[in-house]
Design a protein around this motif. Structure first.
Motif, PDB file in Angstrom:
ATOM      1  N   PHE A 271      56.613  38.478  41.208  1.00  0.00           N
ATOM      2  CA  PHE A 271      56.359  39.440  40.146  1.00  0.00           C
ATOM      3  C   PHE A 271      54.896  39.361  39.713  1.00  0.00           C
ATOM      4  O   PHE A 271      54.331  38.269  39.616  1.00  0.00           O
ATOM      5  CB  PHE A 271      57.259  39.159  38.923  1.00  0.00           C
ATOM      6  N   VAL A 272      54.293  40.544  39.467  1.00  0.00           N
ATOM      7  CA  VAL A 272      52.925  40.621  38.946  1.00  0.00           C
ATOM      8  C   VAL A 272      52.932  41.503  37.698  1.00  0.00           C
ATOM      9  O   VAL A 272      53.834  42.319  37.506  1.00  0.00           O
ATOM     10  CB  VAL A 272      51.950  41.213  39.991  1.00  0.00           C
ATOM     11  N   VAL A 273      51.902  41.346  36.871  1.00  0.00           N
ATOM     12  CA  VAL A 273      51.790  42.177  35.666  1.00  0.00           C
ATOM     13  C   VAL A 273      51.606  43.636  36.090  1.00  0.00           C
ATOM     14  O   VAL A 273      50.903  43.932  37.065  1.00  0.00           O
ATOM     15  CB  VAL A 273      50.593  41.725  34.790  1.00  0.00           C
ATOM     16  N   LEU A 274      52.242  44.548  35.357  1.00  0.00           N
ATOM     17  CA  LEU A 274      52.226  45.969  35.725  1.00  0.00           C
ATOM     18  C   LEU A 274      50.805  46.502  35.850  1.00  0.00           C
ATOM     19  O   LEU A 274      50.495  47.275  36.756  1.00  0.00           O
ATOM     20  CB  LEU A 274      53.021  46.775  34.679  1.00  0.00           C
ATOM     21  N   THR A 275      49.905  46.085  34.946  1.00  0.00           N
ATOM     22  CA  THR A 275      48.517  46.558  35.014  1.00  0.00           C
ATOM     23  C   THR A 275      47.838  46.145  36.324  1.00  0.00           C
ATOM     24  O   THR A 275      47.050  46.900  36.887  1.00  0.00           O
ATOM     25  CB  THR A 275      47.707  46.011  33.821  1.00  0.00           C
ATOM     26  N   GLU A 276      48.155  44.938  36.816  1.00  0.00           N
ATOM     27  CA  GLU A 276      47.571  44.478  38.077  1.00  0.00           C
ATOM     28  C   GLU A 276      48.077  45.326  39.246  1.00  0.00           C
ATOM     29  O   GLU A 276      47.317  45.665  40.161  1.00  0.00           O
ATOM     30  CB  GLU A 276      47.919  42.999  38.307  1.00  0.00           C
ATOM     31  N   GLU A 277      49.350  45.665  39.220  1.00  0.00           N
ATOM     32  CA  GLU A 277      49.907  46.512  40.284  1.00  0.00           C
ATOM     33  C   GLU A 277      49.261  47.902  40.264  1.00  0.00           C
ATOM     34  O   GLU A 277      48.975  48.485  41.305  1.00  0.00           O
ATOM     35  CB  GLU A 277      51.427  46.612  40.104  1.00  0.00           C
ATOM     36  N   ILE A 278      49.026  48.430  39.060  1.00  0.00           N
ATOM     37  CA  ILE A 278      48.376  49.746  38.927  1.00  0.00           C
ATOM     38  C   ILE A 278      46.955  49.690  39.481  1.00  0.00           C
ATOM     39  O   ILE A 278      46.498  50.613  40.171  1.00  0.00           O
ATOM     40  CB  ILE A 278      48.362  50.192  37.448  1.00  0.00           C
ATOM     41  N   LYS A 279      46.230  48.580  39.201  1.00  0.00           N
ATOM     42  CA  LYS A 279      44.867  48.427  39.725  1.00  0.00           C
ATOM     43  C   LYS A 279      44.864  48.456  41.259  1.00  0.00           C
ATOM     44  O   LYS A 279      43.991  49.065  41.882  1.00  0.00           O
ATOM     45  CB  LYS A 279      44.270  47.102  39.235  1.00  0.00           C
ATOM     46  N   GLU A 280      45.836  47.776  41.858  1.00  0.00           N
ATOM     47  CA  GLU A 280      45.899  47.739  43.323  1.00  0.00           C
ATOM     48  C   GLU A 280      46.182  49.130  43.886  1.00  0.00           C
ATOM     49  O   GLU A 280      45.605  49.534  44.897  1.00  0.00           O
ATOM     50  CB  GLU A 280      46.979  46.762  43.777  1.00  0.00           C
ATOM     51  N   ILE A 281      47.064  49.878  43.214  1.00  0.00           N
ATOM     52  CA  ILE A 281      47.383  51.242  43.660  1.00  0.00           C
ATOM     53  C   ILE A 281      46.133  52.123  43.564  1.00  0.00           C
ATOM     54  O   ILE A 281      45.817  52.891  44.475  1.00  0.00           O
ATOM     55  CB  ILE A 281      48.538  51.829  42.820  1.00  0.00           C
ATOM     56  N   GLU A 282      45.397  52.020  42.427  1.00  0.00           N
ATOM     57  CA  GLU A 282      44.167  52.801  42.259  1.00  0.00           C
ATOM     58  C   GLU A 282      43.151  52.450  43.337  1.00  0.00           C
ATOM     59  O   GLU A 282      42.483  53.322  43.904  1.00  0.00           O
ATOM     60  CB  GLU A 282      43.573  52.534  40.875  1.00  0.00           C
ATOM     61  N   HIS A 283      43.048  51.158  43.641  1.00  0.00           N
ATOM     62  CA  HIS A 283      42.113  50.697  44.657  1.00  0.00           C
ATOM     63  C   HIS A 283      42.469  51.296  46.011  1.00  0.00           C
ATOM     64  O   HIS A 283      41.584  51.740  46.770  1.00  0.00           O
ATOM     65  CB  HIS A 283      42.175  49.166  44.718  1.00  0.00           C
ATOM     66  N   TYR A 284      43.743  51.326  46.314  1.00  0.00           N
ATOM     67  CA  TYR A 284      44.210  51.885  47.586  1.00  0.00           C
ATOM     68  C   TYR A 284      43.904  53.383  47.668  1.00  0.00           C
ATOM     69  O   TYR A 284      43.430  53.881  48.696  1.00  0.00           O
ATOM     70  CB  TYR A 284      45.715  51.627  47.725  1.00  0.00           C
ATOM     71  N   LEU A 285      44.151  54.116  46.575  1.00  0.00           N
ATOM     72  CA  LEU A 285      43.897  55.554  46.552  1.00  0.00           C
ATOM     73  C   LEU A 285      42.398  55.856  46.708  1.00  0.00           C
ATOM     74  O   LEU A 285      42.006  56.779  47.430  1.00  0.00           O
ATOM     75  CB  LEU A 285      44.426  56.159  45.246  1.00  0.00           C
ATOM     76  N   GLU A 286      41.565  55.073  46.027  1.00  0.00           N
ATOM     77  CA  GLU A 286      40.114  55.264  46.130  1.00  0.00           C
ATOM     78  C   GLU A 286      39.639  55.038  47.576  1.00  0.00           C
ATOM     79  O   GLU A 286      38.800  55.784  48.098  1.00  0.00           O
ATOM     80  CB  GLU A 286      39.395  54.304  45.186  1.00  0.00           C
ATOM     81  N   LEU A 287      40.175  53.985  48.211  1.00  0.00           N
ATOM     82  CA  LEU A 287      39.788  53.677  49.585  1.00  0.00           C
ATOM     83  C   LEU A 287      40.174  54.808  50.529  1.00  0.00           C
ATOM     84  O   LEU A 287      39.371  55.232  51.367  1.00  0.00           O
ATOM     85  CB  LEU A 287      40.467  52.377  50.030  1.00  0.00           C
ATOM     86  N   GLN A 288      41.391  55.330  50.377  1.00  0.00           N
ATOM     87  CA  GLN A 288      41.848  56.416  51.232  1.00  0.00           C
ATOM     88  C   GLN A 288      40.991  57.672  51.042  1.00  0.00           C
ATOM     89  O   GLN A 288      40.726  58.408  51.994  1.00  0.00           O
ATOM     90  CB  GLN A 288      43.322  56.738  50.931  1.00  0.00           C
ATOM     91  N   ASN A 289      40.567  57.904  49.818  1.00  0.00           N
ATOM     92  CA  ASN A 289      39.728  59.070  49.539  1.00  0.00           C
ATOM     93  C   ASN A 289      38.340  58.933  50.153  1.00  0.00           C
ATOM     94  O   ASN A 289      37.731  59.919  50.585  1.00  0.00           O
ATOM     95  CB  ASN A 289      39.625  59.294  48.031  1.00  0.00           C
ATOM     96  N   LEU A 290      37.822  57.686  50.169  1.00  0.00           N
ATOM     97  CA  LEU A 290      36.482  57.468  50.718  1.00  0.00           C
ATOM     98  C   LEU A 290      36.422  57.854  52.195  1.00  0.00           C
ATOM     99  O   LEU A 290      35.407  58.360  52.679  1.00  0.00           O
ATOM    100  CB  LEU A 290      36.089  55.993  50.564  1.00  0.00           C
ATOM    101  N   GLY A 291      37.522  57.579  52.935  1.00  0.00           N
ATOM    102  CA  GLY A 291      37.530  57.866  54.358  1.00  0.00           C
ATOM    103  C   GLY A 291      38.117  59.209  54.712  1.00  0.00           C
ATOM    104  O   GLY A 291      38.313  59.511  55.885  1.00  0.00           O
TER     105      GLY A 291
END
Length: 420
Positions: A271-291
């Motif tokens: 289990f991780v804190v919800l805010t940390e999971e949201i950060k990882e999702i945002e990071h993934y979306l940003e990376l996909q957009n860059l490419g």
């Protein structure tokens, strides 16, 4: 040491300080554990002194298992302090001790610390080898526990049979009243043995479910961060370099490495804190957009009241977002949109992932989606295990939005959670 395992180091230290009788404070287990507590509290000087004293004591008593534990634990704390060269010396000392002198738990601790060392040293191939060794140790410990429980059940059964034979002999000699008393005792013992057998069976199932959970988490990580995804990311990076987009390439590489690290770290935590999971999702979306040649828009909506109050299992939402990006959008899609919302209602943590792509029904009819189906199956199995552990209901529903008069796919999740 129960307080130590629960990371309540000050309470553990307070109790250890109450032990003052010399014949007890001279025990190696006291010296060793006291050093561990001091190191966790940041008192490196006294902590390492105690562990080194433990090494000297074990050499004197020729306790090779205790010696390996002391070497390994010193290496572990040196790794935490990023003193990798010193840590390697102690790890090598622990490695010299033959396995036949070590318990399975000591061997697992040693492999854990070797894995940690090589992971921090960027020797990923070697670290993965030790990860396999840890898995083998876990399997052996698990089998050892099962064999022990089977033997206990067998012993209980043999004891029951002996009692029955004695009772049969006594029945011929005792009067009716005495016979009834003995039969009552036999019945009581039978119930007791049944209860004990059920307890052993329950423990056995728990151990089996824990191992199954570890395997599922590993399979989930492999299905998410596949070599195919890494290859695509490197291809995008190569294109940026060839087009002399150095700044964009550096930014892409930075985000990609951070995403890999976050996935690796979170894959080992339930289990991780919800805010940390949201950060990882945002990071993934940003990376996909860059490419992406045609970037997509996205929104993440989370109720403020639960952001820092709830913990969730990691990497349950990300695969559905990846499916939306990879399978949901085509090259003809221009105004791409992904919306993620997380709400808490009636003691249920609900997540909705919507896209405006071609829809799941069109995707399934167009081409094979074996990998996607495998990821969803693994998520459902993992949710079932977590639901049992947390005693909460979970759910996964995937629908085509054309039934609502719209385009795209809608994923509805009911996630297990814990209060922070």
């Amino acid at each position: 040491m129960l307080y130590y395992q629960q990371e309540q180091y000050l309470k553990a230290l307070d109790i250890y300080d109450k032990i003052t009788v010399k014949k007890y404070t001279d025990f190696d287990i006291f010296i060793h554990n006291y050093g561990l507590i001091l190191l966790e509290l940041g008192d490196d000087k006294k902590g390492f002194k105690n562990l080194k004293a433990s090494i000297a004591h074990n050499k004197k008593t020729e306790d090779k298992n205790g010696l390996a534990q002391a070497y390994s634990n010193i290496a572990y704390f040196l790794i935490k302090l990023k003193k990798l060269k010193q840590a390697k010396i102690y790890l090598d000392s622990a490695n010299v001790i033959p396995k036949k002198h070590l318990t399975l738990r000591t061997l697992r601790y040693k492999y854990n610390h070797l894995y940690s060392y090589y992971r921090h040293s960027d020797f990923q191939d070697i670290s993965r080898a030790y990860l396999d060794s840890i898995y083998i140790c876990n399997e052996m410990i698990y089998k050892q526990k099962v064999n022990q429980e089977i033997q206990e059940i067998k012993t209980s059964y043999e004891r029951e049979q002996k009692l029955k034979r004695k009772v049969q002999i006594k029945d011929s000699e005792l009067e009716r009243f005495e016979k009834q008393m003995l039969q009552g005792i036999i019945s009581f013992l039978a119930v007791l043995i049944t209860v004990l057998s059920l307890m052993f069976l329950y423990i056995y199932k728990n151990i089996k479910n824990q191992n199954k959970s570890i395997l599922l988490e590993n399979r989930l990580l492999q299905s998410q961060m596949t070599p195919h995804f890494i290859f695509n990311a490197l291809s995008v990076l190569q294109g940026m370099i060839l087009n002399k987009k150095e700044t964009q390439a550096m930014k892409y590489l930075s985000k990609f490495s951070k995403l890999l690290r976050m996935n690796l770290e979170n894959s080992r935590i339930k289990f991780v804190v919800l805010t940390e999971e949201i950060k990882e999702i945002e990071h993934y979306l940003e990376l996909q957009n860059l490419g992406s040649e045609i970037p997509f828009k996205y929104s993440i909506t989370v109720e403020e009241a639960i952001k820092n109050q709830l913990m969730v299992p990691p990497m349950l939402i990300q695969p559905f977002i990846e499916n939306a990006i990879v399978h949901g959008f085509t090259n003809e899609c221009i105004d791409k949109q992904i919306d993620i919302s997380i709400t808490f209602n009636n003691k249920k943590l609900q997540c909705m992932v919507c896209d405006n792509g071609i829809g799941i029904e069109h995707t399934l009819s167009k081409k094979s989606t074996t990998k996607k189906s495998l990821a969803i199956i693994i998520i459902k199995e993992r949710l079932q295990l977590l639901a049992k552990e947390c005693k909460q209901k979970t759910k996964v529903t995937i629908e085509d939005r054309k039934h609502q008069g719209e385009h795209g796919t809608q994923v509805y999740l009911v996630l297990p959670y814990k209060n922070l």
